[in-house]
Design a protein around this motif. Sequence first.
Motif, PDB file in Angstrom:
ATOM      1  N   ASP A 115      37.711  29.361  23.635  1.00  0.00           N
ATOM      2  CA  ASP A 115      37.798  30.637  24.336  1.00  0.00           C
ATOM      3  C   ASP A 115      38.817  30.494  25.461  1.00  0.00           C
ATOM      4  N   PRO A 116      40.059  30.915  25.242  1.00  0.00           N
ATOM      5  CA  PRO A 116      41.097  30.710  26.253  1.00  0.00           C
ATOM      6  C   PRO A 116      40.844  31.462  27.557  1.00  0.00           C
ATOM      7  N   MET A 117      40.034  32.514  27.519  1.00  0.00           N
ATOM      8  CA  MET A 117      39.816  33.308  28.723  1.00  0.00           C
ATOM      9  C   MET A 117      38.440  33.045  29.323  1.00  0.00           C
ATOM     10  N   SER A 118      38.084  31.776  29.414  1.00  0.00           N
ATOM     11  CA  SER A 118      36.824  31.385  30.028  1.00  0.00           C
ATOM     12  C   SER A 118      37.058  30.185  30.932  1.00  0.00           C
ATOM     13  N   GLY A 119      36.091  29.940  31.822  1.00  0.00           N
ATOM     14  CA  GLY A 119      36.171  28.787  32.702  1.00  0.00           C
ATOM     15  C   GLY A 119      36.980  29.054  33.957  1.00  0.00           C
ATOM     16  N   PRO A 120      37.082  28.046  34.828  1.00  0.00           N
ATOM     17  CA  PRO A 120      37.815  28.223  36.087  1.00  0.00           C
ATOM     18  C   PRO A 120      39.321  28.252  35.883  1.00  0.00           C
ATOM     19  N   LEU A 121      40.003  29.055  36.689  1.00  0.00           N
ATOM     20  CA  LEU A 121      41.454  29.110  36.675  1.00  0.00           C
ATOM     21  C   LEU A 121      41.939  29.255  38.114  1.00  0.00           C
ATOM     22  N   HIS A 122      42.694  28.292  38.579  1.00  0.00           N
ATOM     23  CA  HIS A 122      43.198  28.282  39.950  1.00  0.00           C
ATOM     24  C   HIS A 122      44.581  28.931  39.956  1.00  0.00           C
ATOM     25  N   LEU A 123      44.653  30.095  40.604  1.00  0.00           N
ATOM     26  CA  LEU A 123      45.851  30.927  40.555  1.00  0.00           C
ATOM     27  C   LEU A 123      46.445  31.086  41.945  1.00  0.00           C
ATOM     28  N   GLY A 124      47.733  30.778  42.085  1.00  0.00           N
ATOM     29  CA  GLY A 124      48.438  30.980  43.336  1.00  0.00           C
ATOM     30  C   GLY A 124      49.139  32.326  43.355  1.00  0.00           C
ATOM     31  N   VAL A 125      49.356  32.848  44.565  1.00  0.00           N
ATOM     32  CA  VAL A 125      50.067  34.121  44.702  1.00  0.00           C
ATOM     33  C   VAL A 125      50.747  34.128  46.068  1.00  0.00           C
ATOM     34  N   ILE A 126      51.951  34.693  46.153  1.00  0.00           N
ATOM     35  CA  ILE A 126      52.690  34.684  47.404  1.00  0.00           C
ATOM     36  C   ILE A 126      52.233  35.832  48.303  1.00  0.00           C
ATOM     37  N   PRO A 127      52.443  35.711  49.635  1.00  0.00           N
ATOM     38  CA  PRO A 127      51.927  36.708  50.583  1.00  0.00           C
ATOM     39  C   PRO A 127      52.516  38.103  50.421  1.00  0.00           C
ATOM     40  N   THR A 128      53.710  38.222  49.848  1.00  0.00           N
ATOM     41  CA  THR A 128      54.300  39.555  49.665  1.00  0.00           C
ATOM     42  C   THR A 128      53.889  40.192  48.348  1.00  0.00           C
ATOM     43  N   ILE A 129      52.977  39.539  47.635  1.00  0.00           N
ATOM     44  CA  ILE A 129      52.405  40.109  46.415  1.00  0.00           C
ATOM     45  C   ILE A 129      50.888  40.198  46.521  1.00  0.00           C
ATOM     46  N   GLY A 130      50.251  39.119  46.980  1.00  0.00           N
ATOM     47  CA  GLY A 130      48.799  39.007  46.968  1.00  0.00           C
ATOM     48  C   GLY A 130      48.044  40.185  47.564  1.00  0.00           C
ATOM     49  N   PRO A 131      48.313  40.571  48.823  1.00  0.00           N
ATOM     50  CA  PRO A 131      47.516  41.641  49.437  1.00  0.00           C
ATOM     51  C   PRO A 131      47.675  42.995  48.755  1.00  0.00           C
ATOM     52  N   PHE A 132      48.770  43.190  48.037  1.00  0.00           N
ATOM     53  CA  PHE A 132      49.049  44.478  47.413  1.00  0.00           C
ATOM     54  C   PHE A 132      48.647  44.511  45.937  1.00  0.00           C
ATOM     55  N   LEU A 133      48.725  43.355  45.273  1.00  0.00           N
ATOM     56  CA  LEU A 133      48.436  43.302  43.843  1.00  0.00           C
ATOM     57  C   LEU A 133      46.978  42.967  43.539  1.00  0.00           C
ATOM     58  N   ILE A 134      46.440  41.964  44.210  1.00  0.00           N
ATOM     59  CA  ILE A 134      45.117  41.433  43.846  1.00  0.00           C
ATOM     60  C   ILE A 134      44.021  42.501  43.910  1.00  0.00           C
ATOM     61  N   PRO A 135      43.908  43.279  44.992  1.00  0.00           N
ATOM     62  CA  PRO A 135      42.847  44.310  45.006  1.00  0.00           C
ATOM     63  C   PRO A 135      43.007  45.317  43.876  1.00  0.00           C
ATOM     64  N   ARG A 136      44.229  45.514  43.432  1.00  0.00           N
ATOM     65  CA  ARG A 136      44.499  46.504  42.397  1.00  0.00           C
ATOM     66  C   ARG A 136      44.107  46.022  41.005  1.00  0.00           C
ATOM     67  N   VAL A 137      44.318  44.716  40.719  1.00  0.00           N
ATOM     68  CA  VAL A 137      44.116  44.223  39.354  1.00  0.00           C
ATOM     69  C   VAL A 137      42.787  43.503  39.137  1.00  0.00           C
ATOM     70  N   MET A 138      42.142  43.045  40.222  1.00  0.00           N
ATOM     71  CA  MET A 138      40.942  42.232  40.038  1.00  0.00           C
ATOM     72  C   MET A 138      39.820  42.953  39.295  1.00  0.00           C
ATOM     73  N   PRO A 139      39.525  44.215  39.584  1.00  0.00           N
ATOM     74  CA  PRO A 139      38.446  44.877  38.821  1.00  0.00           C
ATOM     75  C   PRO A 139      38.710  44.881  37.320  1.00  0.00           C
ATOM     76  N   ALA A 140      39.957  45.151  36.929  1.00  0.00           N
ATOM     77  CA  ALA A 140      40.286  45.174  35.501  1.00  0.00           C
ATOM     78  C   ALA A 140      40.198  43.784  34.891  1.00  0.00           C
ATOM     79  N   LEU A 141      40.621  42.773  35.629  1.00  0.00           N
ATOM     80  CA  LEU A 141      40.539  41.400  35.102  1.00  0.00           C
ATOM     81  C   LEU A 141      39.083  40.979  34.923  1.00  0.00           C
ATOM     82  N   ARG A 142      38.229  41.354  35.864  1.00  0.00           N
ATOM     83  CA  ARG A 142      36.801  41.014  35.725  1.00  0.00           C
ATOM     84  C   ARG A 142      36.201  41.699  34.493  1.00  0.00           C
ATOM     85  N   ASP A 143      36.571  42.939  34.271  1.00  0.00           N
ATOM     86  CA  ASP A 143      36.047  43.664  33.115  1.00  0.00           C
ATOM     87  C   ASP A 143      36.563  43.084  31.803  1.00  0.00           C
ATOM     88  N   SER A 144      37.849  42.720  31.778  1.00  0.00           N
ATOM     89  CA  SER A 144      38.462  42.236  30.539  1.00  0.00           C
ATOM     90  C   SER A 144      38.066  40.798  30.224  1.00  0.00           C
TER      91      SER A 144
END
Length: 318
Positions: free
Chosen positions: A91-120
């Motif tokens: 199952d490629p989409m299971s288990g822990p995944l350590h993901l980095g993100v830069i400060p000019t992306i993280g605060p604007f992208l993460i809140p937007r995509v996290m709900p969909a990623l949790r659902d998917s």
Amino acid sequence: MKPLPTLRQLHYLVAVVDRCHFGKAAEACLVSQSTLSAGIQELENLLGAPLLERTRRTVLPTPLGREIADRARLVLKGAEELVDMARSVEDPMSGPLHLGVIPTIGPFLIPRVMPALRDSFPKLKLFLREDQTARLLDRLESGELDAAILALPYPSGDVESIDIAEDRFSVVCTPEHRLSDVTTPRPSDVALDDLLLLEDGHCLRDHALAACSMEGARQSAAFQGTSLHTLVQMVANGLGVTLLPQMALDSGILRGLDVVVRPLGGERPFRRIGLVWRRTSGRKETFRQLAAALKTEMSRDSGPQAPANGDASVRTAA
């Protein structure tokens, strides 16, 4: 066959070399200090040479110990990738995944995509790390991170990447500024002595200068901020103009400020957003599926646009 060090022994050695402290290393390895010390002693006996210099107060690696620890990191990373490869088959989409993100992306992208990623991907457990690009790539190379969301292009070493969006730049200024009357300012319209940018170390600074064809003038901007929020406050106070990416605008960063936004013209008035990972990683299918999900979410509404070529093709940088 000659006896070989175990992965556990190498793990103990790396932990001590990184911390120069037996107690802290044992805590990081989730073992007692006596267990860790015995494991390293067994490794020294096996190799027939001291790897650590011990005193009552400190512990320091010998030159040989430091070199072996450096090589051990590669061995341990390779072992982890073997495990990841085996798990990803089931199952490629299971288990822990350590993901980095830069400060000019993280605060604007993460809140937007996290709900969909949790659902998917409900079985995927994301651990996020925000930092500047160079440090994220160092952590990616060392194995601390599995992948990172970066703004490209950037000299990234031996990695693969998938473009997931094009994030367009806009000029932000006060209503009184001369550029407020220009529908689509050209790069040549943005005066260098009037431009407010992030400080060195933020790749957005380089991408903004490149979008304005100002790559050779990196030290001459009027002000160097530590965050995009700082820059927009400076603009609102009439101290100059700045360039903001679309994802920051979509997040409402200008809410409540009396400023004007004009899309930047030019041949490439955008930065590429991409997901990158080690070329040797065994979780490539995980990253492909994650990139496809990110691309879908980032192309919704009026936000950053998905790459124009349609397919999210893998790029290899060496």
